[in-house]
Design a protein around this motif. Structure first.
Motif, PDB file in Angstrom:
ATOM      1  N   LEU A 126     -35.675  -1.663  40.046  1.00  0.00           N
ATOM      2  CA  LEU A 126     -37.071  -1.324  39.233  1.00  0.00           C
ATOM      3  C   LEU A 126     -38.506  -1.601  40.292  1.00  0.00           C
ATOM      4  O   LEU A 126     -39.371  -0.496  39.829  1.00  0.00           O
ATOM      5  CB  LEU A 126     -37.100  -2.069  38.195  1.00  0.00           C
ATOM      6  CG  LEU A 126     -36.774  -1.747  36.775  1.00  0.00           C
ATOM      7  CD1 LEU A 126     -37.212  -2.831  35.822  1.00  0.00           C
ATOM      8  CD2 LEU A 126     -37.736  -0.405  36.270  1.00  0.00           C
ATOM      9  N   MET A 127     -38.571  -2.302  41.181  1.00  0.00           N
ATOM     10  CA  MET A 127     -39.608  -2.523  41.824  1.00  0.00           C
ATOM     11  C   MET A 127     -39.885  -1.313  42.792  1.00  0.00           C
ATOM     12  O   MET A 127     -41.118  -1.235  43.347  1.00  0.00           O
ATOM     13  CB  MET A 127     -39.273  -3.666  42.821  1.00  0.00           C
ATOM     14  CG  MET A 127     -39.039  -5.148  42.143  1.00  0.00           C
ATOM     15  SD  MET A 127     -40.676  -5.519  41.196  1.00  0.00           S
ATOM     16  CE  MET A 127     -40.155  -4.790  39.627  1.00  0.00           C
ATOM     17  N   GLN A 128     -39.160  -0.405  42.891  1.00  0.00           N
ATOM     18  CA  GLN A 128     -39.478   0.892  43.529  1.00  0.00           C
ATOM     19  C   GLN A 128     -40.110   1.915  42.672  1.00  0.00           C
ATOM     20  O   GLN A 128     -40.581   2.988  42.813  1.00  0.00           O
ATOM     21  CB  GLN A 128     -38.105   1.646  43.993  1.00  0.00           C
ATOM     22  CG  GLN A 128     -37.507   0.786  45.177  1.00  0.00           C
ATOM     23  CD  GLN A 128     -36.194   1.474  45.674  1.00  0.00           C
ATOM     24  OE1 GLN A 128     -35.375   1.838  44.813  1.00  0.00           O
ATOM     25  NE2 GLN A 128     -36.247   1.839  46.908  1.00  0.00           N
ATOM     26  N   TYR A 129     -40.307   1.618  41.456  1.00  0.00           N
ATOM     27  CA  TYR A 129     -41.052   2.366  40.496  1.00  0.00           C
ATOM     28  C   TYR A 129     -42.439   1.943  40.123  1.00  0.00           C
ATOM     29  O   TYR A 129     -42.904   0.624  40.423  1.00  0.00           O
ATOM     30  CB  TYR A 129     -40.192   2.612  39.098  1.00  0.00           C
ATOM     31  CG  TYR A 129     -38.839   3.288  39.438  1.00  0.00           C
ATOM     32  CD1 TYR A 129     -38.911   4.694  39.197  1.00  0.00           C
ATOM     33  CD2 TYR A 129     -37.850   2.662  40.100  1.00  0.00           C
ATOM     34  CE1 TYR A 129     -37.952   5.469  39.406  1.00  0.00           C
ATOM     35  CE2 TYR A 129     -36.852   3.385  40.432  1.00  0.00           C
ATOM     36  CZ  TYR A 129     -36.456   4.792  39.937  1.00  0.00           C
ATOM     37  OH  TYR A 129     -35.526   5.427  40.318  1.00  0.00           O
ATOM     38  N   PRO A 130     -43.291   2.690  39.458  1.00  0.00           N
ATOM     39  CA  PRO A 130     -44.678   2.525  39.037  1.00  0.00           C
ATOM     40  C   PRO A 130     -44.699   1.291  38.082  1.00  0.00           C
ATOM     41  O   PRO A 130     -43.583   1.322  37.259  1.00  0.00           O
ATOM     42  CB  PRO A 130     -45.332   3.744  38.460  1.00  0.00           C
ATOM     43  CG  PRO A 130     -44.572   4.810  39.043  1.00  0.00           C
ATOM     44  CD  PRO A 130     -43.118   4.211  39.281  1.00  0.00           C
ATOM     45  N   ASP A 131     -45.710   0.465  38.061  1.00  0.00           N
ATOM     46  CA  ASP A 131     -45.753  -0.611  37.206  1.00  0.00           C
ATOM     47  C   ASP A 131     -45.597  -0.207  35.557  1.00  0.00           C
ATOM     48  O   ASP A 131     -45.044  -0.821  34.705  1.00  0.00           O
ATOM     49  CB  ASP A 131     -47.288  -1.373  37.166  1.00  0.00           C
ATOM     50  CG  ASP A 131     -47.244  -2.029  38.516  1.00  0.00           C
ATOM     51  OD1 ASP A 131     -46.337  -2.158  39.317  1.00  0.00           O
ATOM     52  OD2 ASP A 131     -48.543  -2.324  38.937  1.00  0.00           O
ATOM     53  N   GLU A 132     -46.138   0.819  35.284  1.00  0.00           N
ATOM     54  CA  GLU A 132     -45.877   1.559  33.882  1.00  0.00           C
ATOM     55  C   GLU A 132     -44.481   1.670  33.387  1.00  0.00           C
ATOM     56  O   GLU A 132     -44.102   1.367  32.497  1.00  0.00           O
ATOM     57  CB  GLU A 132     -46.674   2.865  33.886  1.00  0.00           C
ATOM     58  CG  GLU A 132     -48.305   3.049  34.067  1.00  0.00           C
ATOM     59  CD  GLU A 132     -48.447   2.910  35.458  1.00  0.00           C
ATOM     60  OE1 GLU A 132     -49.752   2.848  35.835  1.00  0.00           O
ATOM     61  OE2 GLU A 132     -47.747   3.181  36.213  1.00  0.00           O
ATOM     62  N   ALA A 133     -43.729   2.266  34.511  1.00  0.00           N
ATOM     63  CA  ALA A 133     -42.378   2.121  34.147  1.00  0.00           C
ATOM     64  C   ALA A 133     -41.740   0.879  34.259  1.00  0.00           C
ATOM     65  O   ALA A 133     -40.693   0.827  33.024  1.00  0.00           O
ATOM     66  CB  ALA A 133     -41.557   3.264  35.514  1.00  0.00           C
ATOM     67  N   VAL A 134     -42.077  -0.194  34.881  1.00  0.00           N
ATOM     68  CA  VAL A 134     -41.623  -1.451  34.935  1.00  0.00           C
ATOM     69  C   VAL A 134     -41.628  -2.066  33.535  1.00  0.00           C
ATOM     70  O   VAL A 134     -40.853  -2.435  32.742  1.00  0.00           O
ATOM     71  CB  VAL A 134     -41.976  -2.285  35.922  1.00  0.00           C
ATOM     72  CG1 VAL A 134     -41.453  -3.969  35.720  1.00  0.00           C
ATOM     73  CG2 VAL A 134     -41.667  -1.995  37.314  1.00  0.00           C
ATOM     74  N   ASP A 135     -42.868  -2.040  33.145  1.00  0.00           N
ATOM     75  CA  ASP A 135     -43.406  -2.365  31.795  1.00  0.00           C
ATOM     76  C   ASP A 135     -42.333  -1.855  30.578  1.00  0.00           C
ATOM     77  O   ASP A 135     -42.228  -2.430  29.607  1.00  0.00           O
ATOM     78  CB  ASP A 135     -44.942  -2.106  31.404  1.00  0.00           C
ATOM     79  CG  ASP A 135     -45.829  -3.330  32.224  1.00  0.00           C
ATOM     80  OD1 ASP A 135     -45.111  -4.189  32.816  1.00  0.00           O
ATOM     81  OD2 ASP A 135     -47.000  -2.986  32.090  1.00  0.00           O
ATOM     82  N   TYR A 136     -42.306  -0.319  30.612  1.00  0.00           N
ATOM     83  CA  TYR A 136     -41.489   0.258  29.890  1.00  0.00           C
ATOM     84  C   TYR A 136     -39.994  -0.286  29.718  1.00  0.00           C
ATOM     85  O   TYR A 136     -39.438  -0.714  28.447  1.00  0.00           O
ATOM     86  CB  TYR A 136     -41.361   1.814  30.069  1.00  0.00           C
ATOM     87  CG  TYR A 136     -40.317   2.274  29.089  1.00  0.00           C
ATOM     88  CD1 TYR A 136     -40.250   2.536  27.643  1.00  0.00           C
ATOM     89  CD2 TYR A 136     -39.089   2.783  29.886  1.00  0.00           C
ATOM     90  CE1 TYR A 136     -39.329   3.082  27.029  1.00  0.00           C
ATOM     91  CE2 TYR A 136     -38.060   3.165  29.053  1.00  0.00           C
ATOM     92  CZ  TYR A 136     -38.230   3.410  27.651  1.00  0.00           C
ATOM     93  OH  TYR A 136     -37.393   3.747  26.874  1.00  0.00           O
ATOM     94  N   VAL A 137     -39.418  -0.547  30.867  1.00  0.00           N
ATOM     95  CA  VAL A 137     -38.024  -1.162  30.664  1.00  0.00           C
ATOM     96  C   VAL A 137     -38.070  -2.639  30.138  1.00  0.00           C
ATOM     97  O   VAL A 137     -37.294  -2.998  29.293  1.00  0.00           O
ATOM     98  CB  VAL A 137     -37.372  -1.162  32.229  1.00  0.00           C
ATOM     99  CG1 VAL A 137     -36.020  -1.904  32.093  1.00  0.00           C
ATOM    100  CG2 VAL A 137     -37.161   0.108  32.833  1.00  0.00           C
ATOM    101  N   VAL A 138     -39.065  -3.444  30.395  1.00  0.00           N
ATOM    102  CA  VAL A 138     -39.196  -4.614  29.936  1.00  0.00           C
ATOM    103  C   VAL A 138     -39.356  -4.574  28.276  1.00  0.00           C
ATOM    104  O   VAL A 138     -38.651  -5.383  27.435  1.00  0.00           O
ATOM    105  CB  VAL A 138     -40.414  -5.366  30.524  1.00  0.00           C
ATOM    106  CG1 VAL A 138     -40.820  -6.606  29.706  1.00  0.00           C
ATOM    107  CG2 VAL A 138     -40.280  -5.746  32.002  1.00  0.00           C
TER     108      VAL A 138
END
Length: 177
Positions: A126-138
């Motif tokens: 997940l750390m290879q993706y933008p912060d917005e994507a990380v927040d979505y997964v969370v």
């Protein structure tokens, strides 16, 4: 119409047939134990467009996939351990949902998961993706604490926290940054 594919059959106690294309572009038919062999061809024909589309998507993913060095993997894991628990804590407070645990994993096929006991796991990838994507997964995984499915109420909860969740979800399907 007669379509020809190389495929592998995996039979199990499942109730429905499923078609999968793995990361190596292999076609896998997951079938119930009693699924008739004579029905396989019609299954393939009725899903030919889907198979072609997703075979192409998987080929593109393979081209875009980067092999990470051991050092890069360690850096991503370290970053995930620093960032993801903080994001879980942040959104946990907003959503009023508390996981029983948070782990960082080396999962390759999924970004996150929620166990039946409400423990959350997140892949370091997940750390290879933008912060917005990380927040979505969370938020997505936290929502599974309340809704153990992907039903209407599940997505209403996700949308109440991230009104633009569909755009964020698309980031996960696009090429890595």
């Amino acid at each position: 119409m007669c379509v020809e594919y190389d495929y592998r059959i995996v039979r199990s106690k499942r109730k429905t047939a499923a078609i999968e294309i793995d990361e190596n572009c292999n076609l896998i038919l997951r079938l119930p134990m009693n699924y008739p062999n004579r029905s396989i061809q019609s299954l393939l024909e009725s899903h030919a467009q889907w198979i072609e589309k997703h075979m192409e998507i998987q080929k593109q993913r393979r081209l875009n996939r980067r092999n990470l060095s051991k050092n890069e993997i360690l850096q991503l894991k370290s970053k995930a351990k620093q960032i993801i628990p903080k994001r879980v804590e942040h959104f946990s407070g907003i959503m009023g949902l508390k996981p029983t645990g948070v782990k960082i994993t080396s999962a390759q096929k999924r970004f996150g998961s929620c166990s039946g006991k409400d423990s959350l796991c997140f892949s370091y990838i997940l750390m290879q993706y933008p912060d917005e994507a990380v927040d979505y997964v969370v938020v997505h995984e936290l929502a599974h604490i309340k809704h153990k499915n992907h039903g209407r109420d599940f997505y209403r909860l996700v949308e109440s926290v991230l009104p633009d969740y569909k755009q964020r979800e698309k980031l996960l399907k696009e090429r890595l940054k």
